[in-house]
Design a protein around this motif. Structure first.
Motif, short mmCIF file in Angstrom:
data_model
loop_
_atom_site.label_atom_id
_atom_site.label_comp_id
_atom_site.label_asym_id
_atom_site.label_seq_id
_atom_site.Cartn_x
_atom_site.Cartn_y
_atom_site.Cartn_z
N MET A 1 0.74 -1.32 -0.07
CA MET A 1 -0.07 -0.01 -0.25
C MET A 1 0.98 1.31 0.06
SD MET A 1 -2.62 -1.42 2.65
CE MET A 1 -4.06 0.41 2.33
N THR A 2 0.56 2.33 -0.66
CA THR A 2 0.89 3.42 -0.81
C THR A 2 0.82 4.62 0.65
OG1 THR A 2 -0.89 4.66 -1.76
CG2 THR A 2 1.41 3.35 -3.05
N GLN A 3 1.46 5.53 1.00
CA GLN A 3 0.95 6.49 2.22
C GLN A 3 -0.80 6.56 1.73
OE1 GLN A 3 3.80 8.96 3.24
NE2 GLN A 3 5.39 7.60 3.77
N ASP A 4 -0.61 6.99 0.41
CA ASP A 4 -1.70 7.73 0.51
C ASP A 4 -3.31 6.38 0.37
OD1 ASP A 4 -3.95 9.54 0.18
OD2 ASP A 4 -4.20 8.79 -2.05
N MET A 5 -3.17 5.49 0.51
CA MET A 5 -3.54 4.18 0.32
C MET A 5 -4.02 3.78 1.91
SD MET A 5 -2.46 1.96 -2.71
CE MET A 5 -3.52 0.43 -2.57
N ILE A 6 -2.67 4.02 2.63
CA ILE A 6 -2.96 4.24 3.82
C ILE A 6 -3.73 4.42 4.60
CG2 ILE A 6 -1.86 3.27 6.37
CD1 ILE A 6 0.58 2.52 4.15
N ALA A 7 -3.28 5.72 4.77
CA ALA A 7 -4.35 7.37 5.09
C ALA A 7 -5.92 7.31 4.17
CB ALA A 7 -3.79 8.33 4.94
N GLN A 8 -5.94 6.79 3.42
CA GLN A 8 -7.44 6.66 3.11
C GLN A 8 -8.44 5.01 3.82
OE1 GLN A 8 -9.32 8.92 0.93
NE2 GLN A 8 -7.28 10.13 1.03
N ALA A 9 -7.20 4.67 3.55
CA ALA A 9 -7.89 2.69 4.07
C ALA A 9 -8.54 3.48 5.75
CB ALA A 9 -7.14 2.23 4.25
N ALA A 10 -7.65 3.88 6.54
CA ALA A 10 -7.64 4.32 7.54
C ALA A 10 -9.18 5.58 8.39
CB ALA A 10 -6.81 5.41 8.07
#
Length: 271
Positions: A1-10
């Motif tokens: 996961m990219t950092q942006d994907m992590i942020a969106q998933a959270a």
């Protein structure tokens, strides 16, 4: 996961709108982000080998009355938790608070040596399937678990030590809840006081394991032990045996620069 994907998933886990995020330094094995929500609240999101498993560990630690981040959500990909205050190191009072907190953790009894599921430090598996005696658990699940990946000279010495563990470790101790990766980087402080402990790798075993890890790269000092209490006289002899596991992990993850540490601990253990 990219950092942006992590942020969106959270944010999706929380059902909240995201105002922004930035990476948090200090995580060697997992990605950690600090998120700012539209509401103004800030939370921490991190990846890992088993976010739901880590969530259960944090809940167990908090249930013991030990300060740790409150779990806000967890999925197979990401763990979202309370953002604890962090500023500077522990004062003498803070070290005493950490000692008392760890004593509370070590008063939580387990039903077996081990944990309900395995975990990992990066590519190094943490095997937690229960075994009937503590020396057997420490030998099979820790000292010998990475044998095939170690230089043969180290492997032979670890095998000799493992055979001798029934004479060197208590066989029938009550298993207690361990943090499992307690070093200074996993202890948060604010204004010198204890904010909480983070990044657990929990299982149940001998409380001296956490103390050995805490003293591997530093010394807790008198204030800590005034909070924790006295150790058994044999604890000093057992310390290098318990420090061998994190030394093995560091050698596997970060390379030959830790060979000297492993060699020194084996010498202290008499092999």
């Amino acid at each position: 996961m990219t950092q942006d994907m992590i942020a969106q998933a959270a944010a999706q886990l929380l059902g909240a709108d995201l105002a922004g995020w930035h990476p948090v330094s200090g995580g060697d094995l997992n990605r950690v982000l600090r998120l700012r929500l539209i509401s103004g609240e800030e939370v921490i999101a991190k990846t890992g080998p088993d976010p739901r498993g880590e969530a259960a560990m944090l809940i167990a630690i908090r249930d013991a009355g030990v300060p740790a981040p409150r779990v806000l959500g967890a999925s197979a990909e990401v763990l979202v938790m309370e953002a604890l205050e962090k500023a500077g190191g522990l004062s003498s009072i803070g070290w005493q608070e950490l000692g008392a907190a760890l004593r509370r953790l070590h008063q939580v009894p387990g039903i077996a040596y081990g944990w309900e599921r395995d975990f990992a430090f990066g590519k190094v598996a943490i095997r937690n399937a229960p075994l009937p005696s503590w020396p057997e658990f420490w030998a099979e699940r820790r000292l010998l678990a990475e044998l095939s990946a170690l230089p043969s000279a180290f492997a032979r010495r670890l095998e000799r030590l493992a055979r001798d563990l029934p004479q060197r470790l208590p066989a029938a101790l009550t298993p207690v809840l361990l943090h499992g990766d307690l070093w200074s980087g996993n202890v948060l402080a604010a204004d010198g006081r204890l904010s909480g402990i983070i990044d657990p790798a929990c299982y149940c075993g001998h409380g001296e394991v956490d103390l050995a890890m805490l003293s591997l790269f530093g010394s807790p000092g008198a204030a800590f032990f005034s909070g924790y209490g006295r150790l058994e006289p044999e604890a000093e002899d057992r310390r290098p045996i318990y420090q061998l596991w994190p030394a093995i992990v560091h050698l596997r993850l970060f390379g030959g620069g830790y060979a000297g540490l492993l060699d020194g601990l084996l010498r202290q253990a008499g092999v």
